[in-house]
Motif scaffolding. Structure first.
Motif, PDB file in Angstrom:
ATOM      1  N   ALA A  20       2.771  -6.425   2.451  1.00  0.00           N
ATOM      2  CA  ALA A  20       1.859  -7.327   1.584  1.00  0.00           C
ATOM      3  C   ALA A  20       0.413  -6.857   2.063  1.00  0.00           C
ATOM      4  O   ALA A  20      -0.312  -7.564   1.413  1.00  0.00           O
ATOM      5  CB  ALA A  20       2.233  -8.730   1.656  1.00  0.00           C
ATOM      6  N   THR A  21       0.359  -6.051   2.981  1.00  0.00           N
ATOM      7  CA  THR A  21      -1.006  -5.630   3.174  1.00  0.00           C
ATOM      8  C   THR A  21      -1.553  -4.544   2.704  1.00  0.00           C
ATOM      9  O   THR A  21      -0.859  -3.367   2.834  1.00  0.00           O
ATOM     10  CB  THR A  21      -1.014  -5.367   4.955  1.00  0.00           C
ATOM     11  OG1 THR A  21      -0.668  -6.645   5.446  1.00  0.00           O
ATOM     12  CG2 THR A  21      -2.574  -5.279   5.622  1.00  0.00           C
ATOM     13  N   ASP A  55      -4.015   1.283   7.014  1.00  0.00           N
ATOM     14  CA  ASP A  55      -4.274   1.225   8.735  1.00  0.00           C
ATOM     15  C   ASP A  55      -3.770  -0.126   9.304  1.00  0.00           C
ATOM     16  O   ASP A  55      -3.277  -0.080  10.196  1.00  0.00           O
ATOM     17  CB  ASP A  55      -5.903   1.434   9.084  1.00  0.00           C
ATOM     18  CG  ASP A  55      -6.045   3.024   8.689  1.00  0.00           C
ATOM     19  OD1 ASP A  55      -5.055   4.001   8.604  1.00  0.00           O
ATOM     20  OD2 ASP A  55      -7.210   3.319   8.663  1.00  0.00           O
ATOM     21  N   ALA A  56      -4.265  -1.195   8.589  1.00  0.00           N
ATOM     22  CA  ALA A  56      -3.907  -2.727   9.060  1.00  0.00           C
ATOM     23  C   ALA A  56      -2.148  -2.836   8.836  1.00  0.00           C
ATOM     24  O   ALA A  56      -1.864  -3.337   9.817  1.00  0.00           O
ATOM     25  CB  ALA A  56      -4.525  -3.861   8.214  1.00  0.00           C
ATOM     26  N   ALA A  57      -1.857  -2.372   7.703  1.00  0.00           N
ATOM     27  CA  ALA A  57      -0.518  -2.178   7.568  1.00  0.00           C
ATOM     28  C   ALA A  57       0.466  -1.440   8.728  1.00  0.00           C
ATOM     29  O   ALA A  57       1.351  -2.148   9.265  1.00  0.00           O
ATOM     30  CB  ALA A  57       0.164  -1.886   6.128  1.00  0.00           C
ATOM     31  N   VAL A  58      -0.037  -0.495   9.192  1.00  0.00           N
ATOM     32  CA  VAL A  58       0.555   0.560  10.172  1.00  0.00           C
ATOM     33  C   VAL A  58       0.686  -0.329  11.433  1.00  0.00           C
ATOM     34  O   VAL A  58       1.903  -0.361  12.109  1.00  0.00           O
ATOM     35  CB  VAL A  58      -0.165   2.029  10.238  1.00  0.00           C
ATOM     36  CG1 VAL A  58       0.396   2.418  11.458  1.00  0.00           C
ATOM     37  CG2 VAL A  58       0.206   2.597   9.109  1.00  0.00           C
ATOM     38  N   LYS A  59      -0.336  -1.247  11.724  1.00  0.00           N
ATOM     39  CA  LYS A  59      -0.360  -2.042  12.911  1.00  0.00           C
ATOM     40  C   LYS A  59       0.736  -3.023  13.085  1.00  0.00           C
ATOM     41  O   LYS A  59       1.159  -3.184  13.874  1.00  0.00           O
ATOM     42  CB  LYS A  59      -1.770  -2.394  13.260  1.00  0.00           C
ATOM     43  CG  LYS A  59      -2.815  -1.339  13.405  1.00  0.00           C
ATOM     44  CD  LYS A  59      -4.116  -1.965  13.845  1.00  0.00           C
ATOM     45  CE  LYS A  59      -5.227  -0.853  14.181  1.00  0.00           C
ATOM     46  NZ  LYS A  59      -6.618  -1.390  14.257  1.00  0.00           N
ATOM     47  N   ILE A  60       0.977  -3.617  11.757  1.00  0.00           N
ATOM     48  CA  ILE A  60       1.898  -4.555  11.565  1.00  0.00           C
ATOM     49  C   ILE A  60       3.322  -3.923  11.729  1.00  0.00           C
ATOM     50  O   ILE A  60       4.159  -4.687  12.358  1.00  0.00           O
ATOM     51  CB  ILE A  60       1.466  -5.572  10.416  1.00  0.00           C
ATOM     52  CG1 ILE A  60       0.108  -6.025  10.471  1.00  0.00           C
ATOM     53  CG2 ILE A  60       2.784  -6.554  10.214  1.00  0.00           C
ATOM     54  CD1 ILE A  60      -0.156  -6.772   9.291  1.00  0.00           C
ATOM     55  N   SER A 120       1.038  -1.262  -0.118  1.00  0.00           N
ATOM     56  CA  SER A 120      -0.112  -0.086   0.295  1.00  0.00           C
ATOM     57  C   SER A 120       1.001   1.279   0.001  1.00  0.00           C
ATOM     58  O   SER A 120       0.303   2.521  -0.307  1.00  0.00           O
ATOM     59  CB  SER A 120      -0.717  -0.073   1.230  1.00  0.00           C
ATOM     60  OG  SER A 120      -0.130  -0.034   2.243  1.00  0.00           O
ATOM     61  N   VAL A 121       2.115   1.086   0.223  1.00  0.00           N
ATOM     62  CA  VAL A 121       2.952   2.299   0.463  1.00  0.00           C
ATOM     63  C   VAL A 121       3.861   2.826  -0.891  1.00  0.00           C
ATOM     64  O   VAL A 121       4.134   3.876  -1.006  1.00  0.00           O
ATOM     65  CB  VAL A 121       4.264   2.190   1.678  1.00  0.00           C
ATOM     66  CG1 VAL A 121       4.993   3.151   1.752  1.00  0.00           C
ATOM     67  CG2 VAL A 121       3.546   1.817   2.892  1.00  0.00           C
ATOM     68  N   PHE A 122       3.559   1.759  -1.960  1.00  0.00           N
ATOM     69  CA  PHE A 122       4.170   2.127  -3.280  1.00  0.00           C
ATOM     70  C   PHE A 122       4.027   3.428  -3.764  1.00  0.00           C
ATOM     71  O   PHE A 122       4.996   3.926  -4.461  1.00  0.00           O
ATOM     72  CB  PHE A 122       3.878   0.933  -4.070  1.00  0.00           C
ATOM     73  CG  PHE A 122       4.730   0.911  -5.394  1.00  0.00           C
ATOM     74  CD1 PHE A 122       6.140   0.690  -5.210  1.00  0.00           C
ATOM     75  CD2 PHE A 122       4.162   1.251  -6.582  1.00  0.00           C
ATOM     76  CE1 PHE A 122       6.822   0.321  -6.368  1.00  0.00           C
ATOM     77  CE2 PHE A 122       4.908   1.203  -7.761  1.00  0.00           C
ATOM     78  CZ  PHE A 122       6.155   0.777  -7.843  1.00  0.00           C
ATOM     79  N   GLU A 123       2.690   3.802  -3.826  1.00  0.00           N
ATOM     80  CA  GLU A 123       2.631   5.054  -4.394  1.00  0.00           C
ATOM     81  C   GLU A 123       3.184   6.213  -3.843  1.00  0.00           C
ATOM     82  O   GLU A 123       3.391   7.194  -4.437  1.00  0.00           O
ATOM     83  CB  GLU A 123       0.916   5.351  -4.334  1.00  0.00           C
ATOM     84  CG  GLU A 123       0.075   4.420  -5.237  1.00  0.00           C
ATOM     85  CD  GLU A 123      -1.376   4.736  -5.001  1.00  0.00           C
ATOM     86  OE1 GLU A 123      -1.772   5.920  -5.482  1.00  0.00           O
ATOM     87  OE2 GLU A 123      -2.107   3.927  -4.635  1.00  0.00           O
ATOM     88  N   THR A 124       3.569   6.251  -2.557  1.00  0.00           N
ATOM     89  CA  THR A 124       4.359   7.181  -1.854  1.00  0.00           C
ATOM     90  C   THR A 124       5.820   7.195  -1.903  1.00  0.00           C
ATOM     91  O   THR A 124       6.514   7.741  -2.464  1.00  0.00           O
ATOM     92  CB  THR A 124       3.861   7.005  -0.358  1.00  0.00           C
ATOM     93  OG1 THR A 124       2.705   7.358  -0.338  1.00  0.00           O
ATOM     94  CG2 THR A 124       4.543   8.312   0.413  1.00  0.00           C
TER      95      THR A 124
END
Length: 544
Positions: free
Chosen positions: A484-485, A489-494, A189-193
């Protein structure tokens, strides 16, 4: 920007005790800064900034420190830029970035953008540049930034002795002159940034004909073009009038003047021989003298970065958790930031900079000053010998690290010395060559505003700025899971779970964060402090 790291990157903090990511980009709606000086604006004037000798040649895939990025990021424009106090991403060269699943991205680029040699920037220039940066034999320092892309392991095998199967990643496909597709190993999910980072800049066709010659005279697509580089003296750029981006500069020439001493640079600034310095020397900080010196020429910003002390696992005796805890708890961060840094820094208590989504206070439980517990842990460590903290001594880095050593010495009763390197370039070569003989300064400036950028490049096994040579399979697994999430928001928690494990292992010791205090000359009408702790060139106006 290793700090910078990279951070930065990645701008690794080349020019200060700490690094940062701030804001501004006045032309883009950002804003830190200084009050404007009086005088008529000179659109053909020269802006001279403080510089440190770059570690490498000025190639985007091989620059991750502040000394080099001051020139590289002015010469190259990426798909995504950042603006505002929170460094919000916006499409720079990208016309659109779309994805149905955070794994396959379709990227269309704006037409009519030119490289400084007059050739048009096309989709293949991004694809070719990323393949070059990833290909192991090319030895690019930012190679790990491409590791999410499908086929990376084919061009960059994990086994350093293995021969790559190909020199092109299967996840990069050119769909036309102005469109290409990126397929990742997994949703990210961070790829665009992330693709706003320096390593993802395009390279012109001429680069691939002779990379060595290109390094002597780099050609970018950014707001400024290369003029000359004299090692240990200066780097000169000039405005590229055909630049299409919104961060155009309002002056003509940029002179990045290389200094061995930050003190000398500061005196030059006070004499109006230098226009901008992004950090202040200890003599100016003492007693807040800089406030009297600078008055309206003080520049403030909101920076995002972290300063740590790496404890390399490869140094004999340092692979010792009790020793790491003892050292960390023996450093009086509050006193050092108050008396040595004069409140221009604040104590760090975790591995993520304040202001980054996902930051939590107090993650590092061993970052509290506790002399009694530190002594107990040191006795349990069984460590014998002398401790050292190494760093380049310029840029005001020496004094707080000497203070940290003294704090350790006073609490633990062990000898601790500061070990200086000649300059930043030499210093980073020592670190990246894994030739430290003790602890080392390890600062990080955000390459892009994400918690991921404070973990993957620094604490993943084999990462490009993993100065401690840290490796924890559980951390690697969590980072891979977070990467890979698709849900942000879910990725940040991991990612936070990974940070928790890092905090228990203490591969590096968080020490302090910089608030963001810089200075300008009277010759400079306006200037902001950019999100990577540099002058925001698009905000600069100089007077006649």
């Amino acid at each position: 920007m290793e700090w910078n790291m990279r951070r930065s990157r990645r701008l690794w903090g080349a020019a200060a005790v700490v690094t940062t990511l701030s804001l501004v980009l006045t032309a883009c709606g950002g804003g830190s800064s200084s009050s404007g000086s009086a005088g008529e604006v000179d659109p053909n004037g020269t802006f001279t900034v403080y510089g440190t000798e770059p570690q490498n040649t000025l190639i985007p895939s091989n620059t991750n420190e502040l000394g080099g990025s001051k020139a590289v990021d002015a010469m190259f424009a990426e798909l995504v830029g950042f603006k505002g106090d929170n460094a919000q991403p916006f499409n720079e060269m990208a016309e659109s970035i779309t994805t149905p699943d955070s794994k396959v991205y379709d990227i269309k680029i704006k037409q009519g953008w030119k490289f400084h040699d007059g050739t048009e920037v096309k989709a293949k220039n991004f694809v070719d540049a990323w393949n070059y940066g990833a290909y192991a034999p090319n030895g690019q320092i930012n190679t790990d930034f491409y590791s999410n892309i499908q086929g990376y392991s084919d061009v960059h095998p994990e086994d350093k002795n293995a021969k790559p199967a190909t020199d092109k990643m299967s996840g990069l496909v050119v769909k036309g002159d102005y469109e290409f597709q990126v397929t990742l190993n997994a949703p990210f999910s961070v790829f665009e940034t992330k693709i706003g980072y320096t390593a993802f800049a395009p390279l012109p066709d001429v680069f691939f004909k002779d990379p060595k010659a290109f390094a002597d005279h780099p050609i970018g697509n950014g707001p400024m073009k290369f003029v000359s580089r004299t090692p240990n003296t200066d780097i000169k750029l000039t405005r590229f009038d055909d630049y299409k981006g919104q961060d155009k500069v309002k002056f003509k020439d940029l002179n990045i003047k290389i200094y061995a001493s930050q003190e000398t640079a500061y005196q030059d600034l006070l004499s109006n021989k230098l226009d901008f310095i992004e950090t202040l020397p200890p003599s100016a900080l003492a007693g807040s003298k800089y406030k009297t010196d600078l008055k309206d020429n003080l520049v403030t910003g909101h920076l995002l970065g972290i300063s740590t002390i790496a404890i390399p696992y490869y140094v004999p005796g340092y692979d010792n958790l009790n020793l790491r805890k003892a050292i960390s708890m023996a450093i009086d961060r509050t006193q050092i930031t108050k008396t040595v840094m004069n409140d221009t820094y604040v104590p760090a208590d975790g591995y993520i900079s304040q202001g980054i989504p996902g930051y939590r206070p107090g993650v590092c439980e061993f970052c509290k000053f506790d002399p009694a517990q530190a002594k107990t842990l040191f006795a349990q460590s069984g460590f014998k010998g002398k401790l050292t903290i190494a760093s380049n001594a310029d840029g005001g880095r020496k004094e707080p690290l000497v203070a940290a050593c003294n704090s350790i010495k006073n609490v633990l009763g062990v000898e601790c010395d500061f070990v200086p390197a000649t300059d930043f370039g030499q210093w980073r070569s020592i670190v990246t060559g894994h030739k430290l003989t003790g602890m080392g300064r390890s600062d990080w400036s955000a390459d892009y505003p994400s918690i991921e950028d404070f973990l993957n490049p620094i604490y993943k096994t084999g990462a490009s700025s993993n100065d401690s040579v840290y490796s924890n399979p559980a951390v690697d697994k969590l980072l891979e899971q977070a990467d890979a999430t698709a849900d942000k928001d879910a990725a940040v928690k991991i990612y936070q779970q990974a940070e928790d494990l890092v905090a228990k292992d203490l591969p590096s010791i968080p020490v302090w964060d910089e608030k963001g205090v810089a200075a300008k000359s009277k010759h400079t009408k306006t200037v902001g402090l950019d999100f990577r702790r540099r002058a925001d060139y698009s905000s600069v106006e100089v007077t006649k």
